[in-house]
Design a protein around this motif. Sequence first.
Motif, PDB file in Angstrom:
ATOM      1  N   ALA A 297       0.849  -1.196   0.000  1.00 53.25           N
ATOM      2  CA  ALA A 297       0.000   0.000   0.000  1.00 53.25           C
ATOM      3  C   ALA A 297       0.880   1.240   0.000  1.00 53.25           C
ATOM      4  CB  ALA A 297      -0.914   0.004   1.219  1.00 53.25           C
ATOM      5  N   GLY A 298       1.253   1.702  -1.167  1.00 50.75           N
ATOM      6  CA  GLY A 298       2.099   2.875  -1.241  1.00 50.75           C
ATOM      7  C   GLY A 298       3.460   2.610  -0.622  1.00 50.75           C
ATOM      8  N   ASP A 299       3.874   3.496   0.263  1.00 50.62           N
ATOM      9  CA  ASP A 299       5.186   3.344   0.904  1.00 50.62           C
ATOM     10  C   ASP A 299       5.168   2.361   2.066  1.00 50.62           C
ATOM     11  OD1 ASP A 299       3.668   4.804   2.686  1.00 50.62           O
ATOM     12  OD2 ASP A 299       5.291   6.171   3.248  1.00 50.62           O
ATOM     13  N   THR A 300       4.040   1.685   2.286  1.00 50.04           N
ATOM     14  CA  THR A 300       3.869   0.832   3.467  1.00 50.04           C
ATOM     15  C   THR A 300       3.560  -0.612   3.075  1.00 50.04           C
ATOM     16  OG1 THR A 300       3.062   2.716   4.757  1.00 50.04           O
ATOM     17  CG2 THR A 300       2.548   0.519   5.595  1.00 50.04           C
ATOM     18  N   ILE A 301       4.175  -1.534   3.807  1.00 45.44           N
ATOM     19  CA  ILE A 301       3.869  -2.962   3.683  1.00 45.44           C
ATOM     20  C   ILE A 301       3.158  -3.390   4.966  1.00 45.44           C
ATOM     21  CG2 ILE A 301       4.814  -5.295   3.502  1.00 45.44           C
ATOM     22  CD1 ILE A 301       7.202  -4.102   2.024  1.00 45.44           C
ATOM     23  N   ALA A 302       2.031  -4.058   4.820  1.00 42.85           N
ATOM     24  CA  ALA A 302       1.309  -4.590   5.980  1.00 42.85           C
ATOM     25  C   ALA A 302       1.383  -6.110   5.951  1.00 42.85           C
ATOM     26  CB  ALA A 302      -0.142  -4.130   5.961  1.00 42.85           C
ATOM     27  N   LEU A 303       1.551  -6.684   7.120  1.00 41.38           N
ATOM     28  CA  LEU A 303       1.509  -8.139   7.280  1.00 41.38           C
ATOM     29  C   LEU A 303       0.461  -8.460   8.335  1.00 41.38           C
ATOM     30  CD1 LEU A 303       2.502 -11.038   6.826  1.00 41.38           C
ATOM     31  CD2 LEU A 303       4.321 -10.593   8.501  1.00 41.38           C
ATOM     32  N   VAL A 304      -0.561  -9.217   7.932  1.00 44.07           N
ATOM     33  CA  VAL A 304      -1.640  -9.632   8.838  1.00 44.07           C
ATOM     34  C   VAL A 304      -1.512 -11.130   9.054  1.00 44.07           C
ATOM     35  CG1 VAL A 304      -4.131  -9.739   9.225  1.00 44.07           C
ATOM     36  CG2 VAL A 304      -3.128  -7.797   7.981  1.00 44.07           C
ATOM     37  N   VAL A 305      -1.420 -11.559  10.313  1.00 44.68           N
ATOM     38  CA  VAL A 305      -1.263 -12.971  10.650  1.00 44.68           C
ATOM     39  C   VAL A 305      -2.347 -13.360  11.644  1.00 44.68           C
ATOM     40  CG1 VAL A 305       0.270 -14.755  11.561  1.00 44.68           C
ATOM     41  CG2 VAL A 305       1.234 -12.799  10.325  1.00 44.68           C
ATOM     42  N   GLN A 306      -3.039 -14.472  11.377  1.00 47.92           N
ATOM     43  CA  GLN A 306      -4.014 -15.021  12.315  1.00 47.92           C
ATOM     44  C   GLN A 306      -3.756 -16.514  12.492  1.00 47.92           C
ATOM     45  OE1 GLN A 306      -8.110 -14.176  11.348  1.00 47.92           O
ATOM     46  NE2 GLN A 306      -7.986 -12.053  12.042  1.00 47.92           N
TER      47      GLN A 306
END
Length: 329
Positions: A297-306
């Motif tokens: 997402a643009g300049d950002t990396i997100a990591l979602v873990v469940q």
Amino acid sequence: MTEQTTPVDDTRPAEDATSAFVPQPRSEPLPPATTEPATTEPAATEPAAPGFVVPPPPVAPPLVGEPQEPPVKVKKDRRVLRAVLRWTAATVVFAAVGASAAYGITRMERTDVPGLATEDDGRWDYPAITKPPLPSGSPGPFAEANTAGVHSADLRELLLPAPKGAKADASLRGDDGWLATKTFLAQYAEKEDREAVGQFLTDYAVRHIAARGWTSTDGTRTRIYLLQFDTASVAEDLVTNELVHYDSPRYVIAGAVTAVRDEQFPERAQVDDITRYAYAEAKPYGPEQVREAYLSAGDTIALVVQSHKGTAPAVPFQQTVVLQSQLLD
């Protein structure tokens, strides 16, 4: 000199006794006219001889010597009229009932309407979610004027809040909301993986890491990490070339044996401007199943873990990923 004779027209039909009209004196009243209005103009007729009256075209001429019966067409028309009135009244009643029923349905909650009630599909009860305000004069991350794709809002304010009833994970709070790099790397199972990812973060010059985690009422553990870089091109290059494959992540999360592309994730849940890579641990898995998603997402990396003991439910995972994507959009 021959005598000329007028030729006889043999094509005229022979007169029949049954086709003669009944003579009626002019002093007698005419037969009653029909109440039904004529829809077509009557055909032109030859003028009648004195002392004869031509009956109206709709009425068949009576036979000679047969008593003339009064017409009954008026009664038939009245029956038709009464039937039309009854059907019209019924239509008005049904329309009124239907309108009142439709109004009643619009005033009811969806779960109160039979056949429209929806059972709980497992979604979590998140609080009202709003994006943080941007600094004055700063464009959004995907505005045309923002060529670097930078998120000007505070990264910590872009983290998805925990759902109602969840217990916060204190280990992800970090120092003043910023998470240490080694804490982020601890989620990878193998030492070699931690070292490789750590080197990437150094090479690509990660600026900040913000994180939030919780355990929901059903026992599902959630961790969300946001990693910010200088530009969108840097972040996108790191994700696509170093962290993920199309069908699996490059580095395994702790607790998972293998991970494959999550085919249950609906394509219609895709958020504009956000690139999503969703994976799920394939069977046979261990004591718990792990689901994970990388978001560019643009300049950002997100990591979602469940993760969840037994099987990790798909719906809360999809809901969490979509909501976090919307915050970064």
